[in-house]
Scaffold this active site. Sequence first.
Site, PDB file in Angstrom:
ATOM      1  N   LYS A 180      35.006  91.137  48.571  1.00 27.31           N
ATOM      2  CA  LYS A 180      35.133  92.050  49.729  1.00 27.31           C
ATOM      3  C   LYS A 180      33.748  92.564  50.109  1.00 27.31           C
ATOM      4  O   LYS A 180      32.765  91.857  49.909  1.00 27.31           O
ATOM      5  CB  LYS A 180      36.147  93.160  49.428  1.00 27.31           C
ATOM      6  CG  LYS A 180      37.475  92.573  48.933  1.00 27.31           C
ATOM      7  CD  LYS A 180      38.610  93.552  48.886  1.00 27.31           C
ATOM      8  CE  LYS A 180      39.870  92.838  48.399  1.00 27.31           C
ATOM      9  NZ  LYS A 180      41.036  93.700  48.364  1.00 27.31           N
TER      10      LYS A 180
ATOM     11  N   HIS B   5      43.303  87.475  55.451  1.00 28.89           N
ATOM     12  CA  HIS B   5      43.518  88.514  54.433  1.00 28.89           C
ATOM     13  C   HIS B   5      44.184  89.729  55.090  1.00 28.89           C
ATOM     14  O   HIS B   5      43.915  90.030  56.254  1.00 28.89           O
ATOM     15  CB  HIS B   5      42.179  88.914  53.804  1.00 28.89           C
ATOM     16  CG  HIS B   5      42.335  89.758  52.587  1.00 28.89           C
ATOM     17  ND1 HIS B   5      42.591  91.112  52.665  1.00 28.89           N
ATOM     18  CD2 HIS B   5      42.317  89.452  51.271  1.00 28.89           C
ATOM     19  CE1 HIS B   5      42.712  91.597  51.435  1.00 28.89           C
ATOM     20  NE2 HIS B   5      42.550  90.610  50.572  1.00 28.89           N
TER      21      HIS B   5
ATOM     22  N   ASN C 288      37.383  87.604  45.207  1.00 30.47           N
ATOM     23  CA  ASN C 288      37.121  88.085  46.560  1.00 30.47           C
ATOM     24  C   ASN C 288      36.344  89.390  46.408  1.00 30.47           C
ATOM     25  O   ASN C 288      36.927  90.426  46.111  1.00 30.47           O
ATOM     26  CB  ASN C 288      38.441  88.316  47.308  1.00 30.47           C
ATOM     27  CG  ASN C 288      38.226  88.966  48.664  1.00 30.47           C
ATOM     28  OD1 ASN C 288      37.098  89.098  49.123  1.00 30.47           O
ATOM     29  ND2 ASN C 288      39.321  89.373  49.300  1.00 30.47           N
TER      30      ASN C 288
ATOM     31  N   SER D  95      45.815  93.469  42.358  1.00 27.53           N
ATOM     32  CA  SER D  95      45.621  94.135  41.067  1.00 27.53           C
ATOM     33  C   SER D  95      45.815  93.185  39.881  1.00 27.53           C
ATOM     34  O   SER D  95      46.353  93.588  38.850  1.00 27.53           O
ATOM     35  CB  SER D  95      46.525  95.366  40.939  1.00 27.53           C
ATOM     36  OG  SER D  95      46.211  96.303  41.957  1.00 27.53           O
TER      37      SER D  95
ATOM     38  N   GLU E 103      43.608  92.766  54.891  1.00 24.01           N
ATOM     39  CA  GLU E 103      42.650  93.747  55.428  1.00 24.01           C
ATOM     40  C   GLU E 103      42.160  93.315  56.809  1.00 24.01           C
ATOM     41  O   GLU E 103      41.900  94.148  57.675  1.00 24.01           O
ATOM     42  CB  GLU E 103      41.485  93.934  54.434  1.00 24.01           C
ATOM     43  CG  GLU E 103      41.951  94.712  53.206  1.00 24.01           C
ATOM     44  CD  GLU E 103      41.229  94.369  51.917  1.00 24.01           C
ATOM     45  OE1 GLU E 103      40.164  93.740  51.948  1.00 24.01           O
ATOM     46  OE2 GLU E 103      41.757  94.740  50.844  1.00 24.01           O
TER      47      GLU E 103
ATOM     48  N   GLY F  62      44.462  96.621  45.419  1.00 26.54           N
ATOM     49  CA  GLY F  62      43.576  97.747  45.158  1.00 26.54           C
ATOM     50  C   GLY F  62      44.299  99.010  44.731  1.00 26.54           C
ATOM     51  O   GLY F  62      43.712 100.085  44.695  1.00 26.54           O
TER      52      GLY F  62
ATOM     53  N   GLU G  33      49.688  87.869  48.582  1.00 27.65           N
ATOM     54  CA  GLU G  33      49.110  89.156  48.226  1.00 27.65           C
ATOM     55  C   GLU G  33      49.979  90.271  48.799  1.00 27.65           C
ATOM     56  O   GLU G  33      49.840  90.627  49.981  1.00 27.65           O
ATOM     57  CB  GLU G  33      47.689  89.269  48.805  1.00 27.65           C
ATOM     58  CG  GLU G  33      46.739  88.209  48.290  1.00 27.65           C
ATOM     59  CD  GLU G  33      45.291  88.687  48.324  1.00 27.65           C
ATOM     60  OE1 GLU G  33      44.643  88.606  47.278  1.00 27.65           O
ATOM     61  OE2 GLU G  33      44.836  89.180  49.367  1.00 27.65           O
TER      62      GLU G  33
HETATM   63  P1  13P Z   1      42.624  93.714  44.092  1.00 28.72           P
HETATM   64  O1  13P Z   1      42.539  92.688  42.997  1.00 28.72           O
HETATM   65  O2  13P Z   1      41.474  94.667  44.095  1.00 28.72           O
HETATM   66  O3  13P Z   1      43.951  94.382  44.130  1.00 28.72           O
HETATM   67  O4  13P Z   1      42.484  92.907  45.485  1.00 28.72           O
HETATM   68  C1  13P Z   1      43.262  91.799  45.701  1.00 28.72           C
HETATM   69  C2  13P Z   1      42.794  91.140  46.933  1.00 28.72           C
HETATM   70  O5  13P Z   1      42.916  91.668  48.030  1.00 28.72           O
HETATM   71  C3  13P Z   1      42.142  89.839  46.803  1.00 28.72           C
HETATM   72  O6  13P Z   1      41.967  89.227  48.036  1.00 28.72           O
END
Ligand code: 13P
Length: 254
Positions: free
Chosen positions: A11, A95, A9, A212, A97, A173, A167
Amino acid sequence: MRQPLIAGNWKMNGSKSSAEALLNGVVAGSGGLSKTEVAVCVPFPYLHLGEQLLAGSSVRLGAQNLCTESGGAFTGEVSGSMLADFGCRYVICGHSERREYYGENEASIAQKLTRATESGLTPILCVGETLQQREAGEMEPVIAAQIDGVVERIGIEAFAGIEIAYEPVWAIGTGKTATPEQAQAVHAYIRGRIAALNGSIAEKLRILYGGSMKPGNAAELLAQPDIDGGLIGGASLSADDFLAICLAGEQLAA
Ligand code: 13P
């Protein structure tokens, strides 16, 4: 045995030139993978590039969002059929976010899941609790509500064509990964919740872990019986790191 899926992903990261380099790097390094499915969910403007550069490879293309509607006067939105037109296989839905910054909820996420499957896409439905919710002992009710709110609207049968990603918001992150035991416990809980409604769908359902996941922790996470892959954020922006995670999946699937 469920085939592992490792999906990147990206982003809202990258540029035309970095996207091109990353796509080429993933294609070049994934040729030898036969047991693990690999996908990259790129920002909308790079879908065309992805369609071109992934052609002829086994790496699948995905998007990170789609509109709740199938078409028409919805300025700024992108439909499922447009994503399919660019060769997408996957689309991320719900997601954390998007839940947090764009007000997505079970009602809108359910609509997106339906639009995705109608367009021939496989949605990756994201669920997960915040740290505050975990510490308050609300993890299971939160995850249950995220799943039940969708099941009530689209029916359990739809889950035959959906992937789930667990997640934990506190691990996204942050560099704080759930331990393999913590992740496995939630994955088993999710599978059990689906199994209570349909055992055969639950058995086939792929549940990815995201938060992560890195080359250094991927193997122990992917070794858990109910972890069927990864949804990779930061580490998917480096072809080497992403491919190392894919290789961990491949070795475990062997
Ligand atoms: P990270 O791997 O940067 O923690 O992000 C995970 C994520 O949100 C994947 O959709």
